[in-house]
Motif scaffolding. Structure first.
Motif, PDB file in Angstrom:
ATOM      1  N   ILE A  13      80.800   6.228 -22.075  1.00  0.00           N
ATOM      2  CA  ILE A  13      82.213   5.844 -22.171  1.00  0.00           C
ATOM      3  C   ILE A  13      83.099   7.011 -22.574  1.00  0.00           C
ATOM      4  O   ILE A  13      84.287   7.054 -22.233  1.00  0.00           O
ATOM      5  N   SER A  14      82.552   8.005 -23.269  1.00  0.00           N
ATOM      6  CA  SER A  14      83.360   9.152 -23.691  1.00  0.00           C
ATOM      7  C   SER A  14      83.844   9.962 -22.490  1.00  0.00           C
ATOM      8  O   SER A  14      84.939  10.525 -22.506  1.00  0.00           O
ATOM      9  N   PHE A  15      83.019  10.025 -21.433  1.00  0.00           N
ATOM     10  CA  PHE A  15      83.430  10.757 -20.229  1.00  0.00           C
ATOM     11  C   PHE A  15      84.647  10.098 -19.597  1.00  0.00           C
ATOM     12  O   PHE A  15      85.618  10.766 -19.226  1.00  0.00           O
ATOM     13  N   PHE A  16      84.607   8.782 -19.460  1.00  0.00           N
ATOM     14  CA  PHE A  16      85.735   8.082 -18.846  1.00  0.00           C
ATOM     15  C   PHE A  16      86.958   8.102 -19.756  1.00  0.00           C
ATOM     16  O   PHE A  16      88.093   8.144 -19.269  1.00  0.00           O
ATOM     17  N   LYS A  17      86.745   8.085 -21.068  1.00  0.00           N
ATOM     18  CA  LYS A  17      87.881   8.154 -21.990  1.00  0.00           C
ATOM     19  C   LYS A  17      88.562   9.515 -21.891  1.00  0.00           C
ATOM     20  O   LYS A  17      89.795   9.613 -21.904  1.00  0.00           O
ATOM     21  N   GLN A  18      87.764  10.590 -21.786  1.00  0.00           N
ATOM     22  CA  GLN A  18      88.338  11.923 -21.630  1.00  0.00           C
ATOM     23  C   GLN A  18      89.090  12.037 -20.304  1.00  0.00           C
ATOM     24  O   GLN A  18      90.144  12.660 -20.230  1.00  0.00           O
ATOM     25  N   HIS A  19      88.531  11.447 -19.257  1.00  0.00           N
ATOM     26  CA  HIS A  19      89.203  11.475 -17.957  1.00  0.00           C
ATOM     27  C   HIS A  19      90.495  10.670 -17.989  1.00  0.00           C
ATOM     28  O   HIS A  19      91.490  11.040 -17.351  1.00  0.00           O
ATOM     29  N   LEU A  20      90.507   9.573 -18.750  1.00  0.00           N
ATOM     30  CA  LEU A  20      91.703   8.743 -18.851  1.00  0.00           C
ATOM     31  C   LEU A  20      92.807   9.448 -19.615  1.00  0.00           C
ATOM     32  O   LEU A  20      93.995   9.285 -19.297  1.00  0.00           O
ATOM     33  N   ASP A  21      92.444  10.259 -20.632  1.00  0.00           N
ATOM     34  CA  ASP A  21      93.436  10.946 -21.461  1.00  0.00           C
ATOM     35  C   ASP A  21      93.875  12.282 -20.888  1.00  0.00           C
ATOM     36  O   ASP A  21      94.643  13.004 -21.537  1.00  0.00           O
TER      37      ASP A  21
END
Length: 694
Positions: free
Chosen positions: A166-174
């Protein structure tokens, strides 16, 4: 009645619920010892049956069930809502009849933060959100907010990221790219796209010079076939929206030509000066057609474009030609004072309609000069030759015409040449109008001399010429010299040819003529390859009479060229090469000469001089050295040859054929002979009605 009830239910519930209702309703009737038809007809039991059906459907969690009693009733709604997640009962009442409908409120899924592990965030209202993929930005419906559906999207569309946490997608979202507000995308409607496509196709039809009907008869069917094979039939049907009928293409071409003309007029209004090139000829329908080309500076280059193509309705006199050009200038408010030169095929000593038109132009443009086409001068100069060589040339033309004028003879010669393995299978026809034909005709005749010797009938009076070595030696020389003259003529043709280019070519030719004459006097014929090879073949030498005739022709040609191209003290040599100037030219004032000194002292400018053409070099210096650069451009503006007019009439003859005699070829010539590309987007924006056929 039972079938009617089940039919009503089938529009609202699935088959399982229908059977469930039917079974329980039958059990209800059996328990109360009542027939079902009588049960539904008695008004006292209607409410009880309705409640029973409502209870059955509620237990089945269906969305809505309706029991219809009348088809022509006037309904009034009365709505009562229950808590979220429960069924709502809506009653419609009338004076005499009623319908009762049961409906279920659509379920709204909530977004959970854990969905980010599948690469999805929410989009829109938080209470009823949509699912949005953070990788491809695709937006899914609210019903897709389920872990299984989100996981399926991730594994099928983005398989490379299915194992990311989930951290990968959170970084991509931000990331900053995702935080940017979405840019609205303007999509053309189908009519706008079809209109632009129609203009593009019409533009290519005009460039190719093809008939307008080719769009509807050939281009559109081919485009549909290509799209259907490469994509599918749905996309192929969209091609039908592109209007390419005969009348539509004609209107499109006129709009494109008008846009090019508008752009050209704007350029001429802001330029410092321009030169003209004009000529007149008759077309296939008998109309007198006037072509006028213009050369001007635009941005950092010198451009050449078609100024006008008009048919002269009445007498094709010099006054009529001038009035046609003058009306165009006055209509578009172009100043005659900017005209610096007029090039034509009329020399100063000639009288005629073109010469008269040039005189009238110089009257309204006092600072304008006139020039005679240098290609015409060259063609006139090479016509003079000794009698012995002129007789060989005339006899060669008669031999060619004896075969070319008889189709049967031409066919037999072709068969003979194929059987003998000749390099060519046909002779070329000589025409006085086409200057370059003489060299090619003589070369072809000399190369087919053996085949012609076998083919020619002994009864033909000139058949003995092909066995006469002296006659063949003269023919070989004429083939060589006219080939060399044609090469010089071709080197002077083309766009952006300046007077300096032509005089450089002529200076080189004059020096070569002197060298060739000296070599022939020394009996050295290496400079004439056809003649040299023939001497080696027959193992012979050239007679003194032939050498004398060749030398006489070469020296006479040189003196004639000097007459048509006199060597003068060039006061504009600084324009040709400013870095060789050591003293002030007579044509420059002190201030311009000081600017020229600054220019030649700039190392960067010197490097540009070796990299750019002469026109491009001086045009690029307008901003930095405006005074001296404008003087140089004014010297470079005059046309040196009539090449553009000759090319223009060739295009005109290919466009307006005997099958298209009624065609208005002016818009086609505007598109084909102009360097300006029309702005199709601007043309479409001007249209108030966005329809593909308007």
């Amino acid at each position: 009645m039972i079938a009617h009830l089940l039919c009503i239910l089938s529009y609202n519930v699935n088959t399982f619920v229908i059977l469930n209702v039917y079974a329980k309703l039958t059990m209800f009737c059996t328990t109360n010892s009542l027939p079902m038809d009588l049960l539904l007809k008695q008004g006292s039991l209607k409410q009880e049956v309705e409640s029973f059906c409502y209870q059955i459907v509620s237990e089945s969690h269906d969305q809505k069930v309706g029991i219809l009693q009348s088809e022509d009733e006037q309904l009034q709604p009365s709505v009562s809502k229950n808590s979220e997640g429960e069924l709502s009962r809506v009653k419609f009442m009338s004076n005499s009849n009623k319908i009762t409908t049961f409906s279920k409120k659509p379920k709204r899924r909530k977004y959970d933060e854990s969905y980010l592990s599948f690469g999805f965030t929410y989009f829109g209202n938080r209470d009823a959100p949509h699912a949005q993929c953070v990788l491809c930005k695709k937006i899914l419906s609210n019903s897709s907010l389920a872990p299984s559906k989100l996981r399926r999207h991730l594994e099928t569309k983005h398989a490379a990221y299915k194992d990311k946490d989930i951290s990968f997608f959170k970084q991509h979202l931000d990331s900053p790219e995702n935080n940017k507000p979405p840019t609205p995308k303007i999509v053309n409607t189908d009519n706008e796209s079809a209109t632009e496509a129609s203009y593009n196709v019409s533009y290519h039809i005009a460039l190719s010079g093809e008939a307008h009907t080719i769009g509807e008869l050939l281009i559109k069917p081919c485009a549909k076939d290509v799209v259907m094979r490469m994509f599918d039939e749905q996309y192929s049907k969209k091609i039908d929206a592109v209007q390419l009928s005969n009348s539509t293409v004609a209107r499109r071409i006129k709009d494109l030509a008008a846009d090019i003309e508008e752009e050209l007029v704007c350029r001429l209004k802001i330029c410092d000066g321009f030169s003209l090139q004009l000529d007149e000829s008759a077309d296939v329908s008998g109309l007198a057609v006037l072509l006028v080309f213009v050369r001007y500076r635009f941005n950092k280059s010198i451009e050449e474009d078609l100024l006008l193509c008009e048919s002269l309705q009445s007498n094709a006199t010099g006054e009529e030609i001038f009035n046609c050009i003058n009306s165009f200038m006055q209509k578009h408010e172009i100043e005659w004072e900017k005209c610096v030169d007029v090039c034509s095929d009329a020399s100063r000593a000639m009288d005629g309609k073109i010469a008269e038109a040039v005189t009238l132009i110089k009257y309204v443009a006092p600072e304008s000069t006139s020039s005679h086409c240098l290609l015409y001068r060259h063609a006139l100069a090479v016509k003079t030759m000794p009698t012995s060589l002129k007789n060989v040339l005339d006899q060669a033309v008669q031999i060619i015409n004896y075969i070319k004028a008889r189709p049967h003879q031409s066919r037999l010669l072709k068969i003979l040449c194929e059987e003998m393995g000749a390099q060519h299978t046909a002779l070329l026809l000589n025409t006085e109008v086409r200057w370059l034909s003489r060299g090619k005709v003589l070369v072809r005749l000399f190369e087919l001399r053996r085949e012609l010797l076998v083919f020619m009938d002994s009864a033909f009076r000139l058949s003995d010429c092909l066995t006469n070595s002296s006659w063949l030696l003269r023919l070989a020389y004429l083939a060589d010299i006219f080939t060399k003259l044609n090469e010089v003529n071709l080197s002077m043709q083309g766009k952006n040819v300046t007077v300096f280019t032509v005089f450089d070519k002529m200076s080189s030719l004059l020096r070569k003529l002197e060298f060739w004459a000296s070599s022939v006097e020394e009996e050295n014929f290496d400079c004439f390859p056809t003649l040299s090879d023939f001497l080696t073949e027959i193992n012979s030498t050239v007679d003194k009479d032939i050498c004398s005739a060749i030398v006489q022709h070469l020296r006479g040609l040189r003196s004639t060229l000097l007459k048509y191209f006199p060597v003068t003290n060039d006061s504009h040599a600084w324009v040709r090469n400013p870095f060789t100037v050591t003293v002030k030219p007579a044509s420059l004032v002190a201030r311009d000469y000081e600017s020229l000194i600054d220019l030649t002292s700039d190392s960067q400018v010197k490097q540009n001089f070796s990299e750019l053409s002469l026109n491009g070099f001086w045009s690029s210096l307008i901003q930095e050295y405006p005074s001296v650069a404008r003087r140089a451009v004014r010297v470079l503006l005059p046309f040196a040859t009539m090449h553009l007019c000759e090319t223009g009439f060739s295009y005109y003859a290919a466009t307006k054929t005997k099958y298209r005699k009624r065609l208005d070829a002016a818009p086609h010539m505007r598109i084909r002979l102009s360097n300006i590309t029309p702005n199709i987007k601007r043309i479409c924006d001007k249209k108030t009605q966005k329809h593909c056929s308007h």
